[in-house]
Enzyme design. Structure first.
Site, short mmCIF file in Angstrom:
data_model
loop_
_atom_site.label_atom_id
_atom_site.label_comp_id
_atom_site.label_asym_id
_atom_site.label_seq_id
_atom_site.Cartn_x
_atom_site.Cartn_y
_atom_site.Cartn_z
CE LYS A 40 -0.40 -0.01 5.06
NZ LYS A 40 -1.32 -0.04 6.22
NE ARG A 42 -6.06 0.77 11.55
CZ ARG A 42 -4.88 0.42 11.04
NH1 ARG A 42 -3.86 1.27 11.05
NH2 ARG A 42 -4.69 -0.80 10.55
CE1 TYR A 86 8.34 31.77 0.45
CE2 TYR A 86 8.77 29.44 0.81
CZ TYR A 86 8.42 30.46 -0.03
OH TYR A 86 8.16 30.20 -1.35
CG MET A 111 6.05 22.81 -3.10
SD MET A 111 4.68 23.50 -4.03
CE MET A 111 3.64 24.13 -2.72
#
Length: 368
Positions: A37, A135, A263, A312
């Site tokens: 997965k 869960r 930033y 990013m």
């Protein structure tokens, strides 16, 4: 020749080693389910699955139907278990020969309806029971209702029974884990007595395989172990990390004391310094938690800590005392300085770092 750009190098020989090592820890007749997965924990679902199929895995597990469809479209014919199917994808399970995990009576009702509509007979399903992880999963109190639905609907048949261990990697929680295993065993016994046949029981994950051989049952599931991490130093030494994340220096710049980097002026130099810009950022999976010196990368054999906020598409590192130039290779993690090492320093886990590596990062497969 220019250094190759940002890439995740995936060592398929290491994957094979881990698969064989984990297989050696279970009985010869116990099935092995490879968990692929989340893009095979970031390593690339199709190439990883093809290698594991070649190695002889008995099953694959994915979280969602869309992942399984990608495998089927790539020609994977090994049985695929869908751990968390959603209602709108249940029909696709049947169309693509996938085995759904049924984790609630509502999902059971919906799947029975689809199986009937498709004129199925004894379509294989797995039932998930909650034994303490809290869960998803059904509860023991629901067994009479569940069995009534299954026994009165020949369109489906229980192939597997499963649960999830919540702390198999933490030996301080051994009593809790043993109670989970005992609860699961009792549930399985009750179901099989009513069915009149034996199901595939599976609850051990990677840490369960290594720490709880009393719960190997008919099948085990391994995810993180396949990719080189055993959640314990004693086990890690027997596994080989499969992935190495590498990039390059895009630019080298100098600043004076008092100048800021990144930033929000998030880093201010105390004195003159040199920094390098690395072609990788949170858009690639190196999240902002690795800024402010919480991670270091390897450049020409020396460590360079991050400066300020991760951007990013790039981040900056201090190379004041490192001899380097534009185009030099940068190692974010590899087999020696692992994803687990990097993640732990930032307060997270290897799973999150690995699965976060985005698909725009090129995967390069080695030693196939």
């Amino acid at each position: 020749m220019a250094t190759p750009g940002t890439r995740l190098e995936v060592d398929l020989a290491a994957l094979a080693h881990n698969f064989q090592y984990l297989k050696s820890k279970i009985p010869a007749d116990t099935l092995f389910m490879s968990v692929v997965k989340a893009n095979a924990y970031g390593h690339g679902i199709v190439p990883i699955a093809k290698k594991l199929a070649q190695l002889g895995t008995d099953y694959f597990a994915v979280a969602y139907v869309e992942e399984a469809v990608e495998l089927r479209d790539a020609g994977i014919q090994v049985p695929i278990l869908v751990l968390h199917p959603q209602l709108h994808t249940l029909e696709t399970c049947i169309e693509r020969c996938l085995e759904p995990v049924i984790y609630s009576t509502m999902v059971l009702d919906e799947f029975i309806a689809f199986a009937k509509a498709k004129s199925q007979q004894s379509y294989p399903i797995h039932l998930e029971f909650n034994t303490g992880l809290n869960r998803i999963g059904m509860d023991p109190e629901e067994l009479p209702e569940i069995l009534n639905k299954v026994l009165n609907n020949p369109s489906i048949k229980i192939r597997g029974l499963q649960s999830h261990l919540s702390a198999s990697d933490d030996l301080k929680e051994r009593d809790f884990t043993l109670n989970q295993i005992e609860t699961f065993k009792n549930i399985c016994n009750r179901i099989e007595q009513q069915l009149g046949y034996t199901c595939i029981r599976h609850t051990d994950n990677t840490s369960g395989i290594l720490n709880y051989d009393n719960a190997h049952y008919q099948m085990v599931r391994s995810g993180i172990g396949l990719y080189g991490y055993g959640n314990d130093a004693a086990h890690d030494k027997n596994l080989r990390p499969v992935a190495a994340l590498k990039s390059v220096i895009s630019q080298i710049r100098k600043i004076a004391g008092g100048d800021s980097v990144s930033y929000n002026r998030s880093f201010k130099a105390q004195q003159a310094m040199t920094y390098a810009v690395i072609a990788l950022g949170h858009g690639d999976g190196i999240n902002r938690i690795y800024g402010y010196g919480k991670a270091s990368v390897l450049i020409n054999g020396q460590w360079a800590p991050t400066l300020g906020i991760i951007c990013m598409d790039m981040f900056m590192v201090d190379v004041t005392h490192i001899k380097c130039q534009v185009g030099d290779q940068v190692t974010i993690f590899d087999q020696q300085s692992t994803a687990s090492d990097m993640a732990e320093k930032a307060g997270t886990i290897s799973y999150e770092l690995l699965t976060g590596i985005q698909r725009r990062v090129q995967r390069v497969y080695l030693n196939n």
